[in-house]
Design a protein around this motif. Structure first.
Motif, mmCIF file in Angstrom:
data_model
loop_
_atom_site.group_PDB
_atom_site.id
_atom_site.type_symbol
_atom_site.label_atom_id
_atom_site.label_comp_id
_atom_site.label_asym_id
_atom_site.label_seq_id
_atom_site.Cartn_x
_atom_site.Cartn_y
_atom_site.Cartn_z
ATOM 1 N N LYS A 123 0.828 -1.210 0.000
ATOM 2 C CA LYS A 123 0.000 0.000 0.000
ATOM 3 C C LYS A 123 0.868 1.268 0.000
ATOM 4 C CE LYS A 123 -4.319 -1.396 0.225
ATOM 5 N NZ LYS A 123 -3.986 -2.372 -0.826
ATOM 6 N N TYR A 149 -4.259 -7.829 -20.288
ATOM 7 C CA TYR A 149 -5.493 -7.758 -21.082
ATOM 8 C C TYR A 149 -6.731 -7.878 -20.195
ATOM 9 C CZ TYR A 149 -9.051 -8.851 -24.531
ATOM 10 O OH TYR A 149 -10.193 -8.838 -25.281
ATOM 11 N N CYS A 150 -6.833 -8.983 -19.458
ATOM 12 C CA CYS A 150 -8.051 -9.172 -18.669
ATOM 13 C C CYS A 150 -7.840 -8.812 -17.213
ATOM 14 C CB CYS A 150 -8.564 -10.601 -18.816
ATOM 15 S SG CYS A 150 -7.572 -11.821 -17.965
ATOM 16 N N ASN A 151 -6.631 -8.290 -16.884
ATOM 17 C CA ASN A 151 -6.320 -7.853 -15.527
ATOM 18 C C ASN A 151 -6.343 -8.968 -14.490
ATOM 19 O OD1 ASN A 151 -6.072 -5.362 -16.596
ATOM 20 N ND2 ASN A 151 -7.927 -4.509 -15.700
ATOM 21 N N TRP A 152 -6.125 -10.192 -14.946
ATOM 22 C CA TRP A 152 -5.995 -11.281 -13.979
ATOM 23 C C TRP A 152 -4.650 -11.129 -13.286
ATOM 24 C CZ3 TRP A 152 -2.584 -15.380 -13.290
ATOM 25 C CH2 TRP A 152 -3.010 -16.400 -12.427
ATOM 26 N N SER A 153 -4.589 -11.556 -12.058
ATOM 27 C CA SER A 153 -3.329 -11.499 -11.333
ATOM 28 C C SER A 153 -3.193 -12.776 -10.518
ATOM 29 C CB SER A 153 -3.321 -10.286 -10.406
ATOM 30 O OG SER A 153 -2.321 -10.442 -9.440
ATOM 31 N N THR A 155 -2.214 -13.079 -7.745
ATOM 32 C CA THR A 155 -2.620 -12.887 -6.352
ATOM 33 C C THR A 155 -4.055 -13.351 -6.134
ATOM 34 O OG1 THR A 155 -3.248 -10.629 -6.924
ATOM 35 C CG2 THR A 155 -1.089 -10.915 -5.936
ATOM 36 N N GLU A 156 -4.817 -13.472 -7.223
ATOM 37 C CA GLU A 156 -6.194 -13.957 -7.089
ATOM 38 C C GLU A 156 -6.247 -15.403 -6.626
ATOM 39 O OE1 GLU A 156 -8.820 -13.250 -10.413
ATOM 40 O OE2 GLU A 156 -7.997 -11.249 -10.666
ATOM 41 N N LEU A 340 -13.011 -20.786 -11.736
ATOM 42 C CA LEU A 340 -12.059 -19.827 -12.300
ATOM 43 C C LEU A 340 -11.074 -19.366 -11.242
ATOM 44 C CD1 LEU A 340 -14.244 -17.470 -14.501
ATOM 45 C CD2 LEU A 340 -12.605 -19.158 -15.256
ATOM 46 N N THR B 134 -12.365 -1.748 -16.824
ATOM 47 C CA THR B 134 -11.509 -1.784 -18.006
ATOM 48 C C THR B 134 -12.346 -2.306 -19.155
ATOM 49 O OG1 THR B 134 -9.630 -2.311 -16.594
ATOM 50 C CG2 THR B 134 -9.342 -2.638 -18.958
ATOM 51 N N VAL B 152 -14.019 -5.989 -15.719
ATOM 52 C CA VAL B 152 -13.190 -6.031 -16.918
ATOM 53 C C VAL B 152 -14.056 -6.646 -18.009
ATOM 54 C CG1 VAL B 152 -11.072 -6.871 -17.958
ATOM 55 C CG2 VAL B 152 -11.141 -6.407 -15.521
ATOM 56 N N TYR B 154 -13.929 -8.083 -21.598
ATOM 57 C CA TYR B 154 -12.875 -8.513 -22.513
ATOM 58 C C TYR B 154 -13.438 -9.564 -23.456
ATOM 59 C CZ TYR B 154 -12.488 -12.748 -19.673
ATOM 60 O OH TYR B 154 -12.764 -13.911 -19.020
ATOM 61 N N ARG B 160 -15.306 -10.072 -16.064
ATOM 62 C CA ARG B 160 -14.762 -10.565 -14.809
ATOM 63 C C ARG B 160 -14.484 -9.368 -13.918
ATOM 64 N NH1 ARG B 160 -9.415 -10.759 -14.087
ATOM 65 N NH2 ARG B 160 -9.686 -12.688 -12.943
ATOM 66 N N THR B 161 -14.176 -9.668 -12.687
ATOM 67 C CA THR B 161 -13.946 -8.583 -11.736
ATOM 68 C C THR B 161 -12.448 -8.410 -11.525
ATOM 69 O OG1 THR B 161 -15.985 -9.245 -10.693
ATOM 70 C CG2 THR B 161 -14.603 -7.732 -9.472
ATOM 71 N N ASP B 162 -12.017 -7.176 -11.582
ATOM 72 C CA ASP B 162 -10.609 -6.852 -11.361
ATOM 73 C C ASP B 162 -10.337 -6.929 -9.869
ATOM 74 O OD1 ASP B 162 -8.121 -5.789 -11.224
ATOM 75 O OD2 ASP B 162 -8.542 -4.036 -12.457
ATOM 76 N N LYS B 163 -9.516 -7.901 -9.468
ATOM 77 C CA LYS B 163 -9.263 -8.066 -8.034
ATOM 78 C C LYS B 163 -7.851 -7.633 -7.675
ATOM 79 C CE LYS B 163 -12.424 -11.989 -7.808
ATOM 80 N NZ LYS B 163 -12.287 -13.189 -8.615
ATOM 81 N N ARG B 164 -7.209 -6.903 -8.577
ATOM 82 C CA ARG B 164 -5.819 -6.562 -8.289
ATOM 83 C C ARG B 164 -5.704 -5.513 -7.195
ATOM 84 N NH1 ARG B 164 -3.782 -4.452 -13.773
ATOM 85 N NH2 ARG B 164 -5.801 -3.455 -13.580
ATOM 86 N N GLY B 165 -6.714 -4.668 -7.094
ATOM 87 C CA GLY B 165 -6.658 -3.614 -6.090
ATOM 88 C C GLY B 165 -5.563 -2.609 -6.362
#
Ligand SMILES: [Zn+2]
Ligand SMILES: [Zn+2]
Ligand SMILES: [Zn+2]
Ligand SMILES: [Zn+2]
Lengths: 615, 193
Positions: A123, A149-153, A155-156, A340, B134, B152, B154, B160-165
């Motif tokens: 943070k 692209y889809c903002n997957w990370s 950390t999920e 998912l 996005t 998001v 796409y 889908r839901t952006d969970k990156r924060g």
């Protein structure tokens, strides 16, 4: 209905059923009937799907003088490489590490986009940063794989990495949620630890008393290791329960001999000890998790709850699940990921550069540069530089009186049933010798709705693919007169023989109408190394009522596409090579043994002209 | 940055009425941005309007929030199929990026804070896109649709839901980008006043 641009597919001679030995029956899907030589290639036959290729897909063997398609070349792998980092992977590594990139190349499990390693910055609260870690460099701390692209990370799924490099090795040690996968040694040590023992007992106890509560959850790797060591102990143990059924022991499931035999198959004979052979008796099976017993967890209420909250959108698709690679740190069969939220990054599948050989003479006909970064080829004998290319264009005749002027002049337009339509076929000669082309097409196309086909000039010569400047320097007038003479002569000769443009009254009428344009046996247009000829087709009416078809009253898929099978024979003379095919060609042509050799190449091709309007 | 890029395209034709504008003093607006319409166009502090971006207030007021970036050939307030005139045609929250060639139709359309409207995307009239969404390139949001925060969109409409924060980080990045753009794009707000 989708518009159809005219196309040409060439049948590789390797799929010719006459070369495959026994000829099939008259009702066979190859469409062969009667004499093999008279057989017309049927582009609609189910087998044809596997033998037709656009010219660009075909290679050519210079030694066999034959077309080679992707089906009839033998391939050899030149190099393996990762498509993402473009690093070459030695084949020894493939054997030990598998066919995935073991560096830091991953694909997004959601959208298969490439993942990038980014630092998960804590943070941006300066107070917090100072309190926890004030020596941190600007880009330090845990790293995650993220998809831009889809903002997957990652950390999920609770996966973070300590280092930004060698992600593959780090990921292999991490389970979803971030808990580390223990090595066998660590596991053993952990088991000895009394504090862990009590902790494990507490957690399993709280989960509810389904089955024997002391059972530890095993992942695939642990279970395999436990089972293996258990069976090895059993084999070595002379006191394993002896049933005395000596005669059956060699066949029994639980007999150590059969087990050691099976295990020796997989482990390469290391377990073949003489002791086991001499001993008889059955072994007991694993009874606890230390021995590799894993009781199936049939309680799926957690999954059902999750399905209720996340809905169908929360579940992984079949394609997404198939992209997942087996993870040894994963739970056993039951409780395998279906959501998912449990998908892991996919390491990039390696690719290979391949060289291609002619299967007959073993000559290399395609060999890419071994260096990964270059896309060039050392050797690449594409068919397009040996056999004439064929372009199709609808031809609209300008004369208004002619009935033959049709709507097909717009490419992709529907063909009118029962209306004669003309197409211009342009053959382009890629080689440096003059070629003689002979075409053969059935007067009626095969199938339930036969089209009438007339090739107006089935025999012609195409000049060599000479230098453009050579042509310009030549006396063009002289040349043109020569051509004209030749053309007339051929036409005269041709109308007597009339192989394909015969017995077509309609065609004759039509020719009378548009006399100045269409003449049988006459080339439409000619250029430096190309010749255009005209093909006339009369598309059938697609009325199903009057057809005596076997398939009932429904128009089958693509039955409205007008496809003409056409046999192309190309003959030319070239500087001698002295191989078998050339010799064979010489023999058939009368055996004139000169320095220049006669060559011949013949193949079927399919001309897709367009769709017929449905009535 | 003394060298200025010269466009080879013909100059933008300033057709139609000149709309009333209300600009913050800290905005960057290119000379060749296209502002047309009859209603008020409001651009809040530190926002950047690229050359050839089109803001059309014919169907209502256009509001651009703070630290927004409207890229080249993006259109705010395109008159959609409905063609009806509302009080607020398009409202962009703070930190919104409207990428090249994207189009946001007029009709009380709202784009929430920190949302990125991707290249060539299209947002229909009356759609309400939430915060920090996005929209990937060529996404289409139907008219009147409501997209929740952190969505998001796409691959042809998958969500889908952006969970990156990383909303805070993204906003910081946007501020840095605006610093750079300010030096790159010669601003001429006086032209539109
Ligand atoms: Zn060969
Ligand atoms: Zn073949
Ligand atoms: Zn790689
Ligand atoms: Zn992705």
């Amino acid at each position: 209905m989708a518009a159809l641009t005219p196309y040409t597919y060439i049948q590789c001679p390797c799929s010719d059923s006459s070369t495959l030995g026994r000829s099939s029956g008259p009702n066979s899907p190859t469409g062969s009937e009667g004499d093999e030589d008279d057989r017309t290639f049927d582009p609609r036959a189910p087998r044809s799907n596997y033998s037709l290729y656009p010219l660009e897909y075909l290679l050519y063997c210079e030694d066999c003088h034959q077309i080679r398609c992707p089906r009839c070349v033998s391939e050899e792998i030149v190099t393996y490489y990762c498509p993402n980092c473009l690093f070459e992977v030695p084949s020894s590594t493939i054997k030990s590490e598998g066919n995935r990139c073991t560096r830091s190349c991953f694909q997004c499990p959601i959208c298969i986009g490439p993942l990038a390693v980014t630092s998960v910055e804590t943070k941006p609260d300066p107070g917090l940063l100072a309190a926890t870690d004030n020596t941190a460099a600007p880009h330090s701390g845990p790293y995650a794989l993220t998809c831009s692209y889809c903002n997957w990370s990652s950390t999920e799924v609770g996966i973070k990495f300590d280092k930004p490099n060698s992600i593959h090795a780090q990921l292999a040690k991490l389970r979803n949620g971030g808990t580390t996968r223990l090595t066998a040694k660590e596991r053993k040590e952990r088991r000895k630890d009394p504090s862990y023992r009590s902790q494990a007992a507490a957690t399993t106890g709280s989960e509810g008393g389904a089955g024997p509560g002391k059972e530890e959850k095993l992942d695939l790797e642990t279970q395999f290791a436990n089972l293996k060591s258990f069976y090895q102990r059993q084999l070595a143990d002379p006191n394993s329960a002896d049933t005395g059924l000596a005669s059956l022991s060699d066949l029994g499931f639980s007999s150590p001999t059969s087990l050691s035999r099976i295990m020796s198959i997989y482990t390469g004979g290391s377990l073949q000890d003489k002791k086991a052979k001499s001993r008889v008796g059955a072994m007991r099976e694993a009874l606890e998790s230390d021995e590799g017993l894993q009781i199936a967890d049939l309680d799926e209420s957690a999954a059902i709850d999750k399905l209720q909250t996340d809905g169908h959108d929360g579940t992984a698709s079949t394609a997404q699940l198939l992209d997942q690679i087996p993870n040894l740190g994963e739970a056993h069969l039951h409780g395998r990921s279906r959501f998912l939220s449990e998908l892991r990054p996919i390491p990039y599948l390696l690719r290979a550069k391949r060289s291609k050989r002619c299967p007959v003479c073993r000559h290399i006909i395609s060999k890419p540069e071994a260096k990964i970064q270059t896309t060039r080829f050392r050797i690449r004998l594409v068919a397009g530089s040996y056999i004439p290319s064929l372009a199709i264009r609808p031809l609209s005749l300008s004369s208004a009186s002619s009935t033959s002027s049709s709507g097909a002049s717009v490419p992709g337009a529907l063909l009118e049933p029962l209306k004669p339509t003309h197409f211009l076929l342009t053959f382009r000669n890629p080689i440096f010798d003059t070629i003689k082309v002979t075409l053969g097409a059935p007067a009626k196309t095969p199938g339930r709705f036969p089209s009438k086909v007339t090739v107006l000039c089935p025999e012609f010569e195409i000049d060599a693919n000479t230098d453009v400047w050579d042509e310009a320097l030549k006396d063009s007038g002289e040349r043109e007169r020569e051509r004209e003479r030749e053309r007339r002569a051929r036409r005269g000769g041709f109308e007597e023989s009339t192989t394909t443009s015969s017995s077509n009254n309609h065609n004759n009428n039509n020719n009378n109408n548009a006399q100045n344009q269409l003449e049988v046996g006459k080339i439409w247009e000619r250029g430096r190394n190309w010749v255009s000829i005209v093909v006339e087709v009369v598309p059938p009416s697609l009325k199903l009522g009057d057809s005596t078809g076997d398939g009932g009253g429904v128009l089958r898929e693509d039955e409205d596409v007008l496809e003409i099978p056409m046999f192309v024979r190309v003959e030319w003379e070239s500087e001698g090579g002295g191989d078998e095919v050339a010799v064979a060609a010489r023999d058939t042509s009368g055996g004139s043994k000169e320095a220049r050799e006669k060559r011949e190449l013949a193949y079927w091709c399919v001309l897709g002209l367009g769709r017929i309007r449905r009535s | 940055m003394s060298s200025k890029r010269h466009s080879i395209l013909p100059p933008v034709s300033q057709s139609g009425p000149k709309p009333p504008v209300h600009f913050s003093s800290s905005i960057t607006i290119a000379d060749s941005a296209l502002l047309i319409g009859t209603n008020l166009i409001v651009i809040h502090s530190e926002s950047v309007i690229h050359p050839r971006a089109k803001l059309d207030s014919l169907a209502g007021r256009i509001t651009v929030g703070r630290r927004c970036i409207v890229h080249e050939r993006a259109t705010l307030g395109a008159v959609g199929t409905s063609g009806k005139i509302t009080e607020a045609a398009v409202t962009l929250g703070d930190y919104v990026t409207v990428e090249v060639g994207a189009s946001i139709e007029a009709g009380e359309t709202v784009i929430g804070e920190g949302t990125v409207v991707g290249v060539g995307a299209r947002v229909g009239a009356g759609a309400v896109v939430g915060k920090h969404c996005t929209l990937t390139p060529h996404t289409e949001i139907a008219a009147g649709e409501v997209v929740p925060d952190f969505t998001v969109v796409y691959s042809n409409g998958m969500r889908r839901t952006d969970k990156r924060g990383v909303a805070e980080l993204k906003n910081k990045g946007q501020a840095r980008q605006i610093d750079v753009l300010r030096r790159m794009i010669p601003s001429n707000p006086a032209k539109f006043a």
